[in-house]
Design a protein around this motif. Structure first.
Motif, PDB file in Angstrom:
ATOM      1  N   MET A   1       8.020 -28.207 -60.302  1.00 53.86           N
ATOM      2  CA  MET A   1       9.160 -29.084 -60.010  1.00 53.86           C
ATOM      3  C   MET A   1      10.464 -28.280 -60.035  1.00 53.86           C
ATOM      4  SD  MET A   1      10.625 -32.386 -62.118  1.00 53.86           S
ATOM      5  CE  MET A   1       9.190 -33.394 -61.861  1.00 53.86           C
ATOM      6  N   ASP A  75      10.176 -33.178 -55.287  1.00 51.90           N
ATOM      7  CA  ASP A  75      10.163 -33.405 -56.729  1.00 51.90           C
ATOM      8  C   ASP A  75      11.191 -32.482 -57.372  1.00 51.90           C
ATOM      9  OD1 ASP A  75       8.124 -35.265 -56.546  1.00 51.90           O
ATOM     10  OD2 ASP A  75       6.536 -33.804 -56.926  1.00 51.90           O
ATOM     11  N   GLU A  77      14.164 -32.307 -60.977  1.00 53.20           N
ATOM     12  CA  GLU A  77      14.769 -32.959 -62.143  1.00 53.20           C
ATOM     13  C   GLU A  77      16.059 -33.677 -61.748  1.00 53.20           C
ATOM     14  OE1 GLU A  77      15.123 -30.569 -65.687  1.00 53.20           O
ATOM     15  OE2 GLU A  77      13.560 -29.223 -64.953  1.00 53.20           O
ATOM     16  N   TYR A 157      15.245 -37.943 -61.516  1.00 53.77           N
ATOM     17  CA  TYR A 157      13.868 -38.054 -61.008  1.00 53.77           C
ATOM     18  C   TYR A 157      13.376 -39.493 -61.131  1.00 53.77           C
ATOM     19  CZ  TYR A 157       8.798 -37.243 -60.760  1.00 53.77           C
ATOM     20  OH  TYR A 157       7.463 -37.284 -60.421  1.00 53.77           O
ATOM     21  N   GLU A 158      13.710 -40.146 -62.241  1.00 53.90           N
ATOM     22  CA  GLU A 158      13.256 -41.517 -62.473  1.00 53.90           C
ATOM     23  C   GLU A 158      13.825 -42.475 -61.431  1.00 53.90           C
ATOM     24  OE1 GLU A 158      12.768 -39.323 -66.279  1.00 53.90           O
ATOM     25  OE2 GLU A 158      14.342 -39.467 -64.759  1.00 53.90           O
ATOM     26  N   SER A 304       8.446 -41.417 -66.039  1.00 50.35           N
ATOM     27  CA  SER A 304       8.955 -40.461 -67.032  1.00 50.35           C
ATOM     28  C   SER A 304       7.828 -39.601 -67.582  1.00 50.35           C
ATOM     29  CB  SER A 304       9.640 -41.219 -68.171  1.00 50.35           C
ATOM     30  OG  SER A 304      10.788 -41.901 -67.713  1.00 50.35           O
ATOM     31  N   LYS A 307       6.930 -37.020 -65.017  1.00 47.68           N
ATOM     32  CA  LYS A 307       7.927 -35.944 -64.982  1.00 47.68           C
ATOM     33  C   LYS A 307       7.655 -34.916 -66.091  1.00 47.68           C
ATOM     34  CE  LYS A 307      12.891 -35.191 -65.618  1.00 47.68           C
ATOM     35  NZ  LYS A 307      14.180 -35.852 -65.913  1.00 47.68           N
TER      36      LYS A 307
END
Length: 310
Positions: A1, A75, A77, A157-158, A304, A307
């Protein structure tokens, strides 16, 4: 990521895209810059790739379609979304991404309207439309978003992986804003500078048709996310109109004992019934909306966890 992904949706931006990519790479050297070309007929794709961007394509026309593709494929952060028209200086890019990475913001809104937008933008109806949308959404959803229509935003990301992109065109910014507000995500405003397009660069936004789409989207999302309020207003309007129409009929009845204008009386009765039906429809949908919010929290927890594993 990846740590930071910069997303640039583009359609015929050959006059500016090379500079935008260079500016992004200078401001955020650790970021991966993605340019998604949306059926450009000029040299946008060629120049973006030459400037060092990762070039990808979305063949379904419309900014919403491009963002849907971006959010599915990448993808990271932190995501920074910026337009390819060189209207946003990159001096705030680091601060916007830091708010996501270090301050747990889910969406950072690049607020043009509190800085140079009204002096730089030469299209008065755009200025009016932006102010109208900001006022309408803040009132309807009881929030304080400073710039609803900005194309300069940072996301977590969420947010990206739980945001269902439905819009096809420029109404996507409105959809993003209301989604974040409705699901109680952390939204922060950051004042950014705005400059008008350079000479030779042409806006793809149609003031009237796209403006109507945005207003329609706002009303649709208000109905979906605040059903009891929406249908409660319809209920109140119908019942109030019925009562106003019935006042003369009752006055005559009290004076003479006669009931005049039976058709009006019947219409008033149906209006009251329709109002009651609207109220109960809103109540049912409100319960469904509450369940949707609980389901969203479960989905957010799953994302989450995903991730942390990547």
């Amino acid at each position: 990521m990846e740590k930071i992904a910069v997303l640039i949706p583009c359609y015929n931006e050959e006059h500016t895209i090379e500079k935008v990519v260079r500016d992004v790479r200078e401001a955020l050297p650790e970021a991966v810059v993605y340019v998604y070309d949306n059926n450009s007929t000029d040299r946008t794709a060629e120049l973006a790739q030459a400037a060092g961007a990762v070039l990808r394509y979305e063949h379904k026309q419309g900014k919403g379609n491009v963002i849907r593709r971006m959010f599915r494929e990448i993808d990271a952060e932190c995501y920074l979304m910026i337009d390819g028209d060189d209207t946003y200086p990159l001096n705030c890019a680091k601060e916007m991404t830091d708010k996501v990475l270090s301050h747990n913001a889910d969406m950072v809104v690049g607020d043009r309207l509190s800085s140079t937008y009204f002096s730089e933008n030469k299209r008065p109806f755009h200025n009016f439309g932006n102010s109208l949308m900001r006022y309408g959404i803040n009132k309807l959803f009881r929030t304080d978003i400073k710039d609803v229509m900005t194309g300069y935003r940072a996301f977590s990301y969420e947010f990206v992986k739980t945001f269902p992109v439905v819009s096809k065109g420029f109404e996507i910014e409105t959809e993003m804003t209301i989604h974040a507000v409705n699901y109680n995500m952390q939204v922060e405003n950051l004042v950014v500078e705005f400059r008008d397009r350079p000479e030779g660069s042409v806006s793809k936004l149609n003031t009237y048709s796209d403006g109507l789409r945005v207003i329609r989207k706002m009303i649709q999302l208000y109905r979906n996310y605040k059903p009891l309020h929406f249908f409660g207003i319809i209920c109140a309007v119908l019942i109030l109109a019925a009562l106003l129409l019935m006042i003369p009929i009752f006055r005559v009845y009290l004076e003479s004992g006669l009931v005049p204008r039976f058709p009006t009386l019947i219409v008033c009765g149906f209006m009251v019934l329709a109002g009651i039906q609207s109220f109960f429809a809103g109540m049912i949908l409100e319960v469904m909306d509450a369940k949707d919010k609980r389901d969203f929290e479960y989905r957010l927890s799953e994302v989450s966890a995903e991730k942390r594993q990547k």
